[in-house]
Scaffold this active site. Structure first.
Site, PDB file in Angstrom:
ATOM      1  N   SER A 144       0.846  -1.186   0.000  1.00  0.00           N
ATOM      2  CA  SER A 144       0.000   0.000   0.000  1.00  0.00           C
ATOM      3  C   SER A 144       0.881   1.235   0.000  1.00  0.00           C
ATOM      4  O   SER A 144       2.022   1.210   0.503  1.00  0.00           O
ATOM      5  CB  SER A 144      -0.890   0.004   1.248  1.00  0.00           C
ATOM      6  OG  SER A 144      -1.496   1.267   1.441  1.00  0.00           O
ATOM      7  N   TYR A 157      -1.261   0.201  10.355  1.00  0.00           N
ATOM      8  CA  TYR A 157      -1.353  -0.293   8.979  1.00  0.00           C
ATOM      9  C   TYR A 157      -0.110   0.100   8.182  1.00  0.00           C
ATOM     10  O   TYR A 157       0.475  -0.734   7.466  1.00  0.00           O
ATOM     11  CB  TYR A 157      -2.611   0.251   8.314  1.00  0.00           C
ATOM     12  CG  TYR A 157      -2.874  -0.323   6.943  1.00  0.00           C
ATOM     13  CD1 TYR A 157      -3.300  -1.640   6.790  1.00  0.00           C
ATOM     14  CD2 TYR A 157      -2.690   0.443   5.798  1.00  0.00           C
ATOM     15  CE1 TYR A 157      -3.544  -2.183   5.539  1.00  0.00           C
ATOM     16  CE2 TYR A 157      -2.931  -0.082   4.538  1.00  0.00           C
ATOM     17  CZ  TYR A 157      -3.363  -1.388   4.408  1.00  0.00           C
ATOM     18  OH  TYR A 157      -3.593  -1.917   3.155  1.00  0.00           O
TER      19      TYR A 157
END
Length: 246
Positions: A144, A157
């Site tokens: 990501s 995250y």
């Protein structure tokens, strides 16, 4: 670009929905037999029906990636049945909470690291010998932009995806003299349940559908793909950039 995956065995985690679901379907359309892993049995059964509808085949493996013993057994089961693995798509992941680092509950942080990092390492350890038995083993690790942007409130995250990229690049360096090729990919903002959780006010119709992202990923796992240790980026429904490791 047409990718021929006839007689290839492909393992996809997080295959019951989103990018994992549609990547598994694209792999099956290209001729691969898909080993589909996820917690949600219903989603896996829907995937199986969709794969059969396009003339493909799949083996469903419902389990939680938090179960490390199950990941260890998975490699052995694949070896007993097929003797090799040609493609790994490590897609499964969890967001955690969007919160200041100091307010993140310990159990939330630990779950993000368990599913996103520990399980990925355990999966690599379990299937590496199988990928090395393939004439063109390919591993795709989903990352990501959060790994690089490190935006406020995205701590767990972001940290987990940075760790996953480090694992993948290290693994690529260790196997560069073998036929195994390992890539990371940042799929970009996509119309998924995780994205809706992370950005609840966003209009999902402005984002690419996961089926469009899956189509862009397929060439990265084909036998003709020769790069390793790189991070590719999906934007506007196609691979448009990559960053070289330094």
């Amino acid at each position: 670009m047409t990718v021929n995956l006839k007689d290839r065995i492909a393992l996809v985690t997080g295959a019951s929905r989103g990018i994992g679901y549609f990547t598994a379907l694209e792999l099956a359309k290209a001729g691969a037999h898909v080993v589909a892993c996820a917690r949600t049995v219903g989603g896996l059964e829907e995937l199986d029906d969709a794969i059969k509808a396009v003339g493909g085949s799949a083996t469903l493996v419902p389990f939680d990636l938090g179960d490390m013993a199950a990941i260890d057994k998975l490699g052995g089961s694949i070896f007993e049945r097929w003797g090799k693995l040609d493609i790994l798509v490590a897609n499964a992941g969890v967001l955690g909470t969007i919160s200041p680092i100091g307010h993140v509950e310990a159990k939330v942080f630990e779950k993000v690291m368990t599913i996103n990092v520990n399980a990925t390492w355990r999966l690599i350890r379990s299937v590496e010998p199988l990928l090395l038995k393939s004439d063109a083993g390919r591993a795709l690790i989903l990352s990501s932009s959060a790994a690089h942007k490190c935006k406020p409130f995205w701590g767990p995250y972001s940290a987990s995806k940075a760790a996953v990229e480090a694992l993948a690049r290290t693994w690529a360096g260790e196997t560069q003299r073998t036929p195994l090729r390992i890539l990371c990919v940042d799929p970009g903002a996509t119309r998924t349940a995780m994205r809706a959780q992370a950005v609840p006010g966003e209009d999902p119709t402005t984002l690419p559908h996961p089926s469009e992202v899956a189509g862009a990923l397929l060439p990265l796992v084909g036998p003709e793909q020769s790069e390793t240790g790189k991070l590719f980026i999906v934007r506007d429904r196609q691979i448009v950039d990559y960053r070289m490791p330094e």
